[in-house]
Design a protein around this motif. Structure first.
Motif, mmCIF file in Angstrom:
data_model
loop_
_atom_site.group_PDB
_atom_site.id
_atom_site.type_symbol
_atom_site.label_atom_id
_atom_site.label_comp_id
_atom_site.label_asym_id
_atom_site.label_seq_id
_atom_site.Cartn_x
_atom_site.Cartn_y
_atom_site.Cartn_z
ATOM 1 N N GLN A 33 -46.421 18.910 9.016
ATOM 2 C CA GLN A 33 -45.554 18.056 9.159
ATOM 3 C C GLN A 33 -44.510 18.382 10.199
ATOM 4 O OE1 GLN A 33 -45.157 15.377 6.038
ATOM 5 N NE2 GLN A 33 -47.013 14.234 6.331
ATOM 6 N N ASN A 88 -43.610 8.132 11.835
ATOM 7 C CA ASN A 88 -42.111 9.378 11.438
ATOM 8 C C ASN A 88 -41.968 9.178 10.440
ATOM 9 O OD1 ASN A 88 -39.576 10.383 10.923
ATOM 10 N ND2 ASN A 88 -39.263 8.935 12.930
ATOM 11 N N PHE A 113 -36.489 5.644 13.013
ATOM 12 C CA PHE A 113 -35.378 5.812 13.789
ATOM 13 C C PHE A 113 -34.421 5.857 13.308
ATOM 14 C CE2 PHE A 113 -39.686 6.136 15.392
ATOM 15 C CZ PHE A 113 -39.281 7.708 16.136
ATOM 16 N N PHE A 156 -42.196 14.085 15.359
ATOM 17 C CA PHE A 156 -41.818 12.978 15.167
ATOM 18 C C PHE A 156 -41.744 11.574 16.316
ATOM 19 C CE2 PHE A 156 -38.188 13.287 11.531
ATOM 20 C CZ PHE A 156 -39.086 14.152 10.242
ATOM 21 N N LEU A 157 -41.571 12.851 17.563
ATOM 22 C CA LEU A 157 -41.851 11.854 18.841
ATOM 23 C C LEU A 157 -43.566 12.074 18.838
ATOM 24 C CD1 LEU A 157 -38.723 12.924 20.193
ATOM 25 C CD2 LEU A 157 -38.697 10.796 18.303
ATOM 26 N N ASN A 181 -44.655 6.446 17.128
ATOM 27 C CA ASN A 181 -45.554 6.536 15.906
ATOM 28 C C ASN A 181 -45.106 5.135 14.537
ATOM 29 O OD1 ASN A 181 -46.771 8.256 17.620
ATOM 30 N ND2 ASN A 181 -44.636 9.417 16.849
ATOM 31 N N ARG A 213 -42.899 3.500 13.443
ATOM 32 C CA ARG A 213 -41.863 2.993 13.415
ATOM 33 C C ARG A 213 -40.783 2.820 14.652
ATOM 34 N NH1 ARG A 213 -43.990 4.081 8.891
ATOM 35 N NH2 ARG A 213 -43.750 5.575 7.648
#
Length: 551
Positions: A101, A112, A116, A444-445, A488, A490
């Motif tokens: 990850q 994610n 965020f 995460f992006l 993703n 979030r």
């Protein structure tokens, strides 16, 4: 059902003029396919069997995890990314964290895990999601045929029998390089099918289900086309062509295509970004380089470079998704995997994000398309990489679809985030240390199969910006629409980047406000100058707003 499809194509040809995909003079159009039974021609952009502009399509060897996996690994407790073997002991990983990850854009898809910076709230009772625009990255793939990881694999194989490896790289004595190039690996197909199924559960009600078909868009590159097909199969089932028409836009240099916007931009910051990445690699990877090179004899050991060591980390990611397991993964420490992820953050933030003078420009055409869809109009002119031939016709750019599905690349989606003005991801990344609390984290992006979902939420009255006040969900006023960004799975808080949206608990932005703010973001992209103007390249860190310095 085939007769229904034929009739639909005949009606389309009768109602809409046949279009040609934009191309510069001197380049050939995609060959069109003649249906001899009906004497109709399927337009090239709707022909999913046309292999022109597919890109390299080298298939790798079949996995053999039952034999090649050296598990079980004692003392490892985190859950693997099934069906991949990821329970590999990593030195220094005292918290048993999953390095898979933390592989940047090479990570298998994951929501994610930390969000965020805003809470997730359900749609209030009485409100409804009325519209979706999704842009989706392709699934896990083989490395690019010109990629340095591919070159490393060939380098090792060319020296087979002429070296001896020991210690952490003893496996090289019997190592085989089995990867293909460019196209989806099996788990990449699964990622898109799973995403299509998930999106059906979330947004299936937006499909009109009245006998009409929506238009989904991808590019001609094979992994892009197949990603769209697997997604649509997950959403609609194997008979998805009864529900959707897949429009494939040429992906090649000098063609207008908003899902590969960098193809129509004369400037690039990729070389400078790669140099910054190399400078960071020299710092974090020296110990690993010594461990590997000192344990290989012969010509391979004497010619083993720091770049080879870096590419060995990338091979861990590629072999895991292609073959289910890679012996390279356990060669590196947890700190070195953190350094690897950070190297990719440096590369993409300065290559395609706010650290690039063309960051906004390469994504602005897609932003214009989203805004046009929101406001239900075609695009008749543009200063960006929009294909006006396609976007000026409702047969190829529908303006009243409530479900809009597009498929793009990681670098392009990073540029799209910049073009929307999401400055939350604009922070600078130093080259002398890992910045632990950074907002720009590629895993995460845009991991493999990353996606940005943009919702329009209709509410009967204004929704309280303080969503924790569950007793007063609505305020006084009339019907109000909001824009909600989900990256993703979030929420991206729009008010954190776009001040006019306000710091709402739910991260939404009132739709009228959002549209006004985006007019200014399009101007900030400064596409003509950023992509075609005369200016000098600058060093790493000098660009902070996704546009040329001084503009």
């Amino acid at each position: 059902m085939w007769h229904v499809l034929q009739l639909s194509l005949q009606l389309l040809g009768a109602i809409e003029p046949r279009l040609q995909v934009e191309r510069p003079s001197g380049l050939q159009a995609l060959p069109q396919v003649q249906d001899e039974s009906t004497s109709t021609t399927i337009p090239d952009y709707f022909d999913i069997d046309n292999s022109a502009f597919a890109g390299p399509t080298r298939t790798g060897s079949a996995p053999w995890l039952a034999q090649t996996n050296i598990a079980p690994f004692p003392g490892v407790s985190y859950i693997p990314n099934a069906p991949l073997e990821t329970q590999i002991p990593i030195a220094g990983n005292i918290d048993d964290q999953n390095i898979f990850q933390s592989l940047g854009h090479l990570s298998p898809y994951l929501p994610n895990p930390r969000g965020f910076g805003v809470n997730e709230y359900p749609i209030p009772s009485g409100s409804n999601v009325s519209w979706l625009n999704m842009v989706h990255r392709h699934g896990s793939r083989y490395p690019e045929v010109t990629g340095t990881e591919f070159v490393l694999g060939q380098k090792i194989m060319s020296q087979k029998g002429n070296f001896t490896a020991s210690g952490p790289v003893e496996f090289l004595n019997y190592y085989e390089f089995l990867l293909g190039a460019e196209i989806l690996v099996p788990v990449g197909k699964q990622q898109l099918f799973d995403s299509g199924t998930l999106h059906y559960y979330n947004y299936g009600h937006l499909y009109p289900n009245n006998g009409s078909k929506i238009v989904a868009r991808s590019t001609t590159q094979r992994r892009m086309t197949e990603s769209a097909e697997y997604f649509l199969a997950g959403f609609f089932g194997l008979g998805w062509q009864q529900n959707a028409t897949l429009e494939r836009i040429i992906e090649s240099d000098d063609y207008n295509n908003t899902m590969a916007g960098y193809k129509m931009c004369n400037h690039s910051n990729w070389e400078g970004a790669a140099e910054a990445q190399r400078n960071w690699t020299k710092l974090y990877l020296q110990d690993a380089h010594h461990r590997i090179a000192s344990n290989i004899s012969g010509v391979l050991g004497s010619t083993w470079t720091l770049e080879d060591t870096y590419n060995a980390q990338a091979l861990c990611a590629y072999e895991t998704v292609a073959l289910g397991f890679s012996p390279w993964c356990g060669v590196f420490t947890f700190a070195e995997w953190q350094g690897f992820e950070y190297s990719l953050d440096i590369l993409f933030s300065s290559g395609n994000g706010f650290g690039s003078p063309v960051g906004r420009a390469t994504g602005v055409g897609y932003v214009e398309e989203v805004l046009a869809r929101m406001q239900h109009h075609v695009i008749t002119s543009s200063a960006s990489q929009i294909n006006i031939t396609l976007d000026n016709n409702t047969a190829t750019f529908p303006v009243d679809q409530t479900l809009n599905l597009d498929f793009s690349h990681d670098a392009n989606i990073i540029a799209i985030l910049a073009a929307f003005g999401l400055t939350q991801f604009a922070g600078s990344l130093p080259l002398d240390r890992v910045l632990p609390d950074r907002e720009f984290v590629m895993s995460f992006l845009q991991p493999f199969a990353g996606r940005l979902d943009i919702e329009v939420v209709n509410a009967p009255r204004p929704v309280n910006a303080n969503r924790s006040d569950t007793q007063n969900v609505y305020e006084e006023g009339g019907p109000t629409s909001y824009v909600h960004f989900l990256l993703n799975q979030r929420t991206v808080p729009l008010g954190r980047s776009l001040e006019e949206c306000g710091l709402r608990d739910d991260g939404w932005c009132e739709m009228g406000t959002f549209l006004e703010v985006q007019k200014r973001q399009i101007a900030l992209a400064d596409y003509d100058f950023a992509c075609w103007g005369d200016y000098e390249d600058v060093g790493y860190g000098e660009v902070t707003n996704g546009r040329p310095v001084g503009r």
